[in-house]
Design a protein around this motif. Structure first.
Motif, short mmCIF file in Angstrom:
data_model
loop_
_atom_site.label_atom_id
_atom_site.label_comp_id
_atom_site.label_asym_id
_atom_site.label_seq_id
_atom_site.Cartn_x
_atom_site.Cartn_y
_atom_site.Cartn_z
N GLU A 197 21.15 0.95 6.93
CA GLU A 197 20.15 1.78 7.62
C GLU A 197 18.75 1.47 7.12
OE1 GLU A 197 19.02 6.50 8.29
OE2 GLU A 197 20.99 5.95 7.50
N SER A 198 18.60 1.30 5.80
CA SER A 198 17.28 1.00 5.24
C SER A 198 16.79 -0.38 5.68
CB SER A 198 17.32 1.07 3.72
OG SER A 198 17.63 2.37 3.29
N PHE A 199 17.71 -1.35 5.74
CA PHE A 199 17.31 -2.69 6.15
C PHE A 199 16.91 -2.70 7.63
CE2 PHE A 199 18.04 -7.15 7.39
CZ PHE A 199 17.21 -7.77 6.46
N ASN A 200 17.63 -1.95 8.43
CA ASN A 200 17.25 -1.81 9.85
C ASN A 200 15.84 -1.24 9.97
OD1 ASN A 200 19.66 -2.82 10.69
ND2 ASN A 200 20.48 -0.90 11.49
N ARG A 201 15.56 -0.24 9.13
CA ARG A 201 14.24 0.39 9.17
C ARG A 201 13.15 -0.61 8.76
NH1 ARG A 201 13.31 6.14 6.24
NH2 ARG A 201 15.29 6.45 7.33
N LEU A 202 13.47 -1.46 7.75
CA LEU A 202 12.49 -2.47 7.33
C LEU A 202 12.26 -3.49 8.45
CD1 LEU A 202 10.71 -3.73 5.12
CD2 LEU A 202 12.72 -4.98 4.33
N LEU A 203 13.34 -3.94 9.09
CA LEU A 203 13.20 -4.88 10.21
C LEU A 203 12.38 -4.26 11.33
CD1 LEU A 203 16.71 -6.59 10.68
CD2 LEU A 203 14.57 -7.67 9.96
N ALA A 204 12.69 -3.01 11.68
CA ALA A 204 11.96 -2.33 12.75
C ALA A 204 10.48 -2.20 12.40
CB ALA A 204 12.58 -0.96 13.01
N SER A 205 10.20 -1.88 11.12
CA SER A 205 8.80 -1.74 10.68
C SER A 205 8.08 -3.07 10.77
CB SER A 205 8.77 -1.21 9.25
OG SER A 205 9.37 0.06 9.16
N TRP A 206 8.74 -4.16 10.34
CA TRP A 206 8.10 -5.49 10.39
C TRP A 206 7.80 -5.90 11.83
CZ3 TRP A 206 11.07 -10.62 10.54
CH2 TRP A 206 10.18 -11.70 10.46
N LEU A 207 8.78 -5.68 12.70
CA LEU A 207 8.58 -6.09 14.09
C LEU A 207 7.49 -5.25 14.76
CD1 LEU A 207 12.31 -6.63 15.16
CD2 LEU A 207 10.61 -8.37 14.60
N ILE A 241 4.87 0.78 8.86
CA ILE A 241 6.03 1.42 8.25
C ILE A 241 6.51 2.56 9.15
CG2 ILE A 241 6.93 2.57 6.20
CD1 ILE A 241 6.04 -0.30 5.75
N LEU A 242 7.77 2.49 9.54
CA LEU A 242 8.34 3.47 10.46
C LEU A 242 9.33 4.38 9.74
CD1 LEU A 242 9.13 1.14 13.52
CD2 LEU A 242 7.07 2.51 13.14
N ASP A 243 9.51 5.57 10.30
CA ASP A 243 10.51 6.49 9.77
C ASP A 243 11.87 6.28 10.44
OD1 ASP A 243 8.69 7.65 8.08
OD2 ASP A 243 8.04 9.14 9.56
N LYS A 244 11.89 5.58 11.56
CA LYS A 244 13.15 5.37 12.28
C LYS A 244 13.72 3.99 11.97
CE LYS A 244 10.92 3.58 16.46
NZ LYS A 244 10.82 3.68 17.94
N ASN A 245 15.01 3.84 12.20
CA ASN A 245 15.65 2.56 11.90
C ASN A 245 16.08 1.81 13.15
OD1 ASN A 245 17.78 4.06 12.79
ND2 ASN A 245 19.13 3.61 11.06
N GLU A 246 15.54 2.19 14.30
CA GLU A 246 15.90 1.54 15.55
C GLU A 246 14.80 0.55 15.96
OE1 GLU A 246 16.59 4.50 18.46
OE2 GLU A 246 18.34 5.34 17.45
N ILE A 247 15.25 -0.65 16.35
CA ILE A 247 14.33 -1.68 16.80
C ILE A 247 14.16 -1.56 18.31
CG2 ILE A 247 13.99 -4.18 17.05
CD1 ILE A 247 15.63 -4.54 14.50
N ASP A 248 12.92 -1.55 18.75
CA ASP A 248 12.63 -1.53 20.19
C ASP A 248 12.60 -2.97 20.68
OD1 ASP A 248 11.78 -1.24 22.75
OD2 ASP A 248 9.97 -0.10 22.28
N ALA A 255 0.83 -1.21 0.00
CA ALA A 255 0.00 0.00 0.00
C ALA A 255 0.86 1.26 0.00
CB ALA A 255 -0.92 -0.01 1.22
N GLU A 256 1.94 1.25 0.75
CA GLU A 256 2.84 2.41 0.80
C GLU A 256 3.51 2.62 -0.56
OE1 GLU A 256 3.69 4.74 2.99
OE2 GLU A 256 2.14 4.07 4.38
N LEU A 257 3.93 1.52 -1.19
CA LEU A 257 4.64 1.63 -2.46
C LEU A 257 3.72 2.09 -3.59
CD1 LEU A 257 6.97 -1.50 -2.31
CD2 LEU A 257 7.65 0.89 -2.15
N LYS A 258 2.44 1.83 -3.45
CA LYS A 258 1.49 2.23 -4.50
C LYS A 258 1.09 3.69 -4.39
CE LYS A 258 -0.55 -2.27 -5.54
NZ LYS A 258 -1.77 -3.10 -5.53
N LYS A 259 1.46 4.30 -3.29
CA LYS A 259 1.18 5.73 -3.13
C LYS A 259 2.11 6.52 -4.04
CE LYS A 259 -0.36 5.45 1.68
NZ LYS A 259 -0.07 5.86 3.09
N PRO A 260 1.78 7.79 -4.30
CA PRO A 260 2.69 8.62 -5.12
C PRO A 260 4.09 8.60 -4.53
CG PRO A 260 0.62 9.75 -4.75
CD PRO A 260 0.58 8.52 -3.89
#
Length: 558
Positions: free
Chosen positions: A194-204, A208-215, A140-145
């Motif tokens: 950094e981007s992969f960290n952000r993807l991992l953080a978003s999945w966990l 979709i997050l703007d930060k790349n830190e995993i809590d 859904a995010e990727l289909k946005k402008p």
């Protein structure tokens, strides 16, 4: 004629236990302990845990049990769903004590190639991401402008597609095409860490997050790497180096199933070839694996229950002690022993019905042969149907060796092992049951040999054969007398005494004893033993040498 009644061998599955299967040897307790450690919010990450044990000790089964328990945590972030954790205590509040654990299973031994290990690891992680509702949010995010806010996600997925063959994502990634130097395994992280960290953080987190830190108090990634010790040494190092790229990432836990000694030797070999000290190899492994659990040997009482439960028909149950001793108390080897014996016994019964072979003797022999493969090879090499006592003598020497007489094993010391000794000690009370006839039958998997025809009823011979034998005997007598006349006095007297004692005819340089033809070998030099480079030679055959022998008789045929 009545049809044969065929036996069907029962084979025990060697696959890891299913969720519904009852675990043996406290594996559920082991799994619960490790699951609590991993899922506990207070356990700091990154973390690598090693589960060590020999082949067949149950590493895969334990890893699967831990994974299934951790998969129960997926309800912790949903207050509308009750959280029932198999490893939580009744008085505990799961949401406050434990965190969500996203698990990934990775079979490293399936992959080859310099970059393929890291690519395959990234691929299984992304495939796991695609299983749930989170990926719908990604699409859904990727289909946005296209905006800079989510451009990082498109660039990352495009790179994953090129590098890890992670699959298609249901959207056009053409807008995110970038040239990236991904020739080296670490290049992906150099450019997209950094981007992969952000993807991992978003999945966990599930969005979709703007930060790349995993809590790490919220959720973590747990990767199970199984059968690492099945890989070649070079591949083991590649896997460890790929995992090392994650070891600075908060929220990542790796659980490695492998025999520690195998991993240590691989690392040692790698460091030695690189010209580094052995201590560097030891330090490398200690830093890499922060926590190590060695699967303990199952106690005797539990092995008894295990074999009795497997052999629920009672066929092998009474031999549980012997079977587990021969298998070295290794669960998988116990199954292999039982499966092999079940198959061989069924074949024996289906081929040689009503043989009178004792089942208990069969089990004892089979366990000994499996516990001592080199000794079995020696027994088969010396087997001679004309000399059935040979095996009995060798087996007797083996029993004496197991009882403490080290000299008894002088001729087969290289074939022995501790498992063989333990089995022989167990079999000592039954030593006399291994008669030549029983051993021959066990060795050949055949019916017991028939009793020889009584001397009172000699086999009939055709008349023509009788005439030929009479002619040979007459010629033998004439040649014997001629040879004796020409022989030295001492040799003539010794030969006469031997012939008179045996009543055997002589044909010049031939001698017939008990129906076996012997040949006279002239005195001379003979080569004895085997060459040092002969791979099939035993140590007591070396070194090859020359010795001088007097005239002697040798059987022409065994």
């Amino acid at each position: 004629m009545p049809r044969k009644h065929f036996e069907t061998p029962y084979i025990f599955s060697d696959l890891p236990l299913e969720q519904s299967d009852k675990a043996h040897f406290h594996f559920d307790d082991f799994a619960a302990t490790l699951a609590r450690l991993i899922a506990d919010k207070s356990t700091r990450t990154p973390l690598t845990i090693g589960i060590s044990g020999s082949w067949g000790a149950g590493k895969t089964t334990l890893l699967r049990r831990i994974q299934r328990m951790l998969d129960q945590t997926d309800t912790l972030d949903d207050p509308t769903k009750p959280s029932v954790l198999g490893f939580a205590n009744e008085e505990e509040n799961p949401q406050s004590r434990f965190r969500v654990c996203k698990t990934v299973w990775f079979d490293a031994w399936k992959y080859a190639g310099e970059d393929e290990i890291l690519a395959a690891l990234l691929r299984v992680i992304v495939v796991e991401m695609q299983r749930g509702a989170f990926w719908e949010k990604v699409i859904a995010e990727l289909k946005k402008p296209s905006t800079e806010k989510i451009r990082w996600l498109g660039v990352l997925l495009n790179a994953l597609t090129n590098f890890a063959s992670a699959g298609t994502y249901g959207v056009n990634l053409g807008d995110y095409t970038v040239e990236t130097p991904l020739k080296e395994a670490s290049a992906f992280f150099d450019y997209f860490d950094e981007s992969f960290n952000r993807l991992l953080a978003s999945w966990l987190k599930g969005s979709i997050l703007d930060k790349n830190e995993i809590d790490e108090s919220d959720a973590i990634l747990v990767v199970f790497i199984d059968d690492l010790d099945r890989c070649l040494p070079g591949k083991i190092i590649q896997v460890l180096e790929a995992v090392k790229l994650f070891l600075d990432k908060t929220g990542c836990v790796f659980v490695l199933g492998a025999h520690t000694d195998v991993i240590r030797e691989a690392v040692k070999k790698h460091y030695t070839e690189a010209g580094l000290a052995e201590q560097d190899a030891a330090d490398y492994l200690d830093k890499f694996i922060q926590l190590q659990f060695n699967l303990p040997t199952a106690p005797e009482s539990e092995m008894e229950a295990y074999v009795r439960r497997l052999a629920n028909d009672g066929t092998f149950a009474q031999h549980w002690k012997l079977v587990t001793t021969g298998a070295g108390y290794n669960p998988r080897k116990v199954k292999v022993f039982l499966n092999d014996m079940s198959l061989r016994w069924a074949i024996w019964q289906n081929v040689w019905q009503k043989t009178g072979v004792d089942f208990d003797d069969f089990v004892r022999w089979e366990v000994l042969m499996r516990a001592a493969p080199l000794f079995q090879k020696r027994i088969r090499s010396i087997y001679d149907p004309a000399q059935p006592d040979t095996i009995v003598r060798l087996l007797t020497a083996a029993f004496n060796w197991a009882a403490g007489d080290e000299n008894a094993a002088a001729s087969f010391k290289s074939d022995t092992n501790e498992q063989m000794k333990r089995v022989l000690v167990e079999l000592k009370p039954f030593q006399e049951r291994f008669t030549p006839a029983v051993l021959e039958s066990l060795l050949l998997l055949s019916a017991p040999p028939e009793k020889p025809v009584s001397a009172e009823k000699p086999a009939e011979k055709p008349a023509k054969a009788e005439q030929e034998l009479a002619g040979i005997a007459l010629q033998a007598q004439e040649r014997k007398e001629k040879r004796l006349r020409e022989a030295p006095e001492e040799a003539r007297r010794a030969t006469q005494e031997a012939m008179a004692e045996r009543g055997a005819p002589v044909l010049e340089n031939r001698l017939i004893l008990g129906g076996i033809e012997f040949v006279l070998i002239p005195a001379g030099k003979f080569i004895m033993g085997s060459k040092d480079d002969d791979p099939l030679a035993y140590e007591d055959e070396k070194p090859q040498h020359t010795l001088e022998l007097p005239e002697f008789w040798m059987a022409k045929f065994p």
